[in-house]
Write an enzyme that holds these catalytic residues in place. Sequence first.
Site, PDB file in Angstrom:
ATOM      1  N   HIS A  62      -4.965  14.551 -13.502  1.00  0.00           N
ATOM      2  CA  HIS A  62      -4.497  13.289 -14.097  1.00  0.00           C
ATOM      3  C   HIS A  62      -2.979  13.312 -14.343  1.00  0.00           C
ATOM      4  CE1 HIS A  62      -6.030   9.619 -16.563  1.00  0.00           C
ATOM      5  NE2 HIS A  62      -4.839   9.370 -16.014  1.00  0.00           N
ATOM      6  N   GLU A  79     -13.648  13.377 -17.626  1.00  0.00           N
ATOM      7  CA  GLU A  79     -12.457  14.199 -17.887  1.00  0.00           C
ATOM      8  C   GLU A  79     -12.548  14.875 -19.247  1.00  0.00           C
ATOM      9  OE1 GLU A  79      -9.327  11.340 -15.520  1.00  0.00           O
ATOM     10  OE2 GLU A  79      -8.635  12.271 -17.345  1.00  0.00           O
ATOM     11  N   ARG A 138      -9.108   5.201 -12.461  1.00  0.00           N
ATOM     12  CA  ARG A 138      -9.884   5.834 -13.532  1.00  0.00           C
ATOM     13  C   ARG A 138     -11.127   6.460 -12.911  1.00  0.00           C
ATOM     14  NH1 ARG A 138      -5.996   5.869 -16.227  1.00  0.00           N
ATOM     15  NH2 ARG A 138      -5.563   4.807 -18.192  1.00  0.00           N
TER      16      ARG A 138
HETATM   17  N1  LIG Z   1      -3.783   8.255 -12.879  1.00  0.00           N
HETATM   18  C1  LIG Z   1      -2.904   7.772 -13.736  1.00  0.00           C
HETATM   19  O1  LIG Z   1      -2.209   8.512 -14.421  1.00  0.00           O
HETATM   20  C2  LIG Z   1      -2.699   6.282 -13.824  1.00  0.00           C
HETATM   21  C3  LIG Z   1      -1.394   5.811 -14.044  1.00  0.00           C
HETATM   22  C4  LIG Z   1      -1.210   4.439 -14.126  1.00  0.00           C
HETATM   23  C5  LIG Z   1      -2.300   3.563 -14.010  1.00  0.00           C
HETATM   24  N2  LIG Z   1      -3.550   4.057 -13.811  1.00  0.00           N
HETATM   25  C6  LIG Z   1      -4.691   3.132 -13.655  1.00  0.00           C
HETATM   26  O2  LIG Z   1      -4.332   2.178 -12.667  1.00  0.00           O
HETATM   27  C7  LIG Z   1      -4.845   0.911 -13.041  1.00  0.00           C
HETATM   28  C8  LIG Z   1      -4.044  -0.173 -12.387  1.00  0.00           C
HETATM   29  O3  LIG Z   1      -2.759  -0.299 -12.986  1.00  0.00           O
HETATM   30  P1  LIG Z   1      -1.811  -1.569 -12.645  1.00  0.00           P
HETATM   31  O4  LIG Z   1      -0.589  -1.430 -13.471  1.00  0.00           O
HETATM   32  O5  LIG Z   1      -1.698  -1.727 -11.179  1.00  0.00           O
HETATM   33  O6  LIG Z   1      -2.737  -2.744 -13.226  1.00  0.00           O
HETATM   34  P2  LIG Z   1      -2.747  -4.281 -12.800  1.00  0.00           P
HETATM   35  O7  LIG Z   1      -3.430  -4.991 -13.917  1.00  0.00           O
HETATM   36  O8  LIG Z   1      -1.381  -4.711 -12.373  1.00  0.00           O
HETATM   37  O9  LIG Z   1      -3.687  -4.290 -11.477  1.00  0.00           O
HETATM   38  C9  LIG Z   1      -5.066  -4.176 -11.485  1.00  0.00           C
HETATM   39  C10 LIG Z   1      -5.619  -5.098 -10.402  1.00  0.00           C
HETATM   40  O10 LIG Z   1      -7.018  -4.839 -10.257  1.00  0.00           O
HETATM   41  C11 LIG Z   1      -7.664  -6.083 -10.037  1.00  0.00           C
HETATM   42  N3  LIG Z   1      -9.089  -5.992 -10.290  1.00  0.00           N
HETATM   43  C12 LIG Z   1      -9.759  -6.151 -11.459  1.00  0.00           C
HETATM   44  N4  LIG Z   1     -11.094  -6.021 -11.236  1.00  0.00           N
HETATM   45  C13 LIG Z   1     -11.251  -5.779  -9.904  1.00  0.00           C
HETATM   46  C14 LIG Z   1     -12.381  -5.582  -9.074  1.00  0.00           C
HETATM   47  N5  LIG Z   1     -13.628  -5.609  -9.542  1.00  0.00           N
HETATM   48  N6  LIG Z   1     -12.167  -5.374  -7.746  1.00  0.00           N
HETATM   49  C15 LIG Z   1     -10.919  -5.349  -7.242  1.00  0.00           C
HETATM   50  N7  LIG Z   1      -9.807  -5.557  -7.991  1.00  0.00           N
HETATM   51  C16 LIG Z   1      -9.988  -5.759  -9.305  1.00  0.00           C
HETATM   52  C17 LIG Z   1      -6.912  -7.058 -10.931  1.00  0.00           C
HETATM   53  O11 LIG Z   1      -7.120  -8.424 -10.513  1.00  0.00           O
HETATM   54  C18 LIG Z   1      -5.469  -6.592 -10.738  1.00  0.00           C
HETATM   55  O12 LIG Z   1      -4.852  -7.275  -9.670  1.00  0.00           O
HETATM   56  C19 LIG Z   1      -4.801   0.928 -14.582  1.00  0.00           C
HETATM   57  O13 LIG Z   1      -5.796   0.085 -15.132  1.00  0.00           O
HETATM   58  C20 LIG Z   1      -5.019   2.378 -14.935  1.00  0.00           C
HETATM   59  O14 LIG Z   1      -6.356   2.603 -15.295  1.00  0.00           O
HETATM   60  C21 LIG Z   1      -3.770   5.402 -13.715  1.00  0.00           C
END
Ligand SMILES: NC(=O)c1ccc[n+]([C@@H]2O[C@H](COP(=O)([O-])OP(=O)(O)OC[C@H]3O[C@@H](n4cnc5c(N)ncnc54)[C@H](O)[C@@H]3O)[C@@H](O)[C@H]2O)c1
Length: 327
Positions: free
Chosen positions: A286, A268, A239
Amino acid sequence: MSKKWKVYVTRQIPHAGIELLQKECVVLVNPYDRPLTREELLENIKDADGVLCLLTDKIDVEVFDTAKKAKGFANYAVGYDNMDVEEATKRGIPLSNTPGVLTDATADMAWALLFAVARRIVEADKFLRSGSWGGWGPMQFLGADIQGKTLGIVGAGRIGTAMALKSRGFDMQVLYHDEHKNEVMEEKLGAKQVDMDTLLKESDFISIHAPLLPSTRHMFDMQAFKKMKNSAYLINTARGPLINESELATALKSGLIAGAGLDVYEFEPKVTEDLLSLNNVVLCPHIASATTTARTNMALIAARNLLAMLKGEKAPQCINPKVYGDN
Ligand SMILES: NC(=O)c1ccc[n+]([C@@H]2O[C@H](COP(=O)([O-])OP(=O)(O)OC[C@H]3O[C@@H](n4cnc5c(N)ncnc54)[C@H](O)[C@@H]3O)[C@@H](O)[C@H]2O)c1
């Protein structure tokens, strides 16, 4: 069969999801190829029994007050920083997301950005198309090696893990920063869990996969860039607000870091003006989950979640299970 529920879908999504909803509901879809304005959103959800919404819709107190009949909100995204989860939980309104089905598509995109910026693909493509190419040259478009380098993963969840596992072809050392230990990455890659400072200092490529939370906002600011190697690259498919974008532009301009690949932005769809003129940043609008398969599966999952909410059943990908009395 008469249709019991009226649902509103805030943007056109792959038809498979709409079709599933249409079997049991009267479905209204935003007819425009753009996000709804706030007024349009509020007007359209007034008498909806359920809402399938997007990350561009702010789902907050005002929305809950307006959509009085809504039995739930199904987000068409895995990230849900657009939703006021606490308020929904307080009101007993279930919310859901679409985890898993976009994991590989998003990790693939992070790799695409990493390659594109390290090997200067976009810059080289523009140069060729401009008609400036006079033939092969030994000093043209020298970029960075990837093989054998150190990859730092910030947020070792589903997508962070997939990103890391895909590094096997390049024999990279993998560091990760996450409060949870990641056994898959440790066993399969010998990845090391490290504090943020170590990750910043030792990585050649840093890929961000943490969610947007108050604690992760501006996790990457000037202080962080100063700790990174001058030769390091930053990739963000998570994000936008995890990065202080104007400070990133300064770091890229001054050579504090070598480059960046971005899919998401702090404000965005606005992009910090300074980034647009820099060659050492690759910018995508995005699109990390934008494969036909991922987006179709997201539509199906969101539709199934919404149908479950309408029926008073537990939504399979509920993000606030407390509403069902779970922890
Ligand atoms: N660009 C896009 O189109 C797109 C697509 C999919 C997901 N995303 C983003 O990717 C993110 C991750 O998705 P996911 O399915 O892997 O989620 P997930 O919940 O499986 O993984 C997120 C990880 O981040 C960790 N985390 C939380 N706070 C943290 C911190 N301060 N420092 C380090 N790690 C931390 C959590 O413990 C978890 O392991 C989503 O939240 C979303 O915002 C973006």
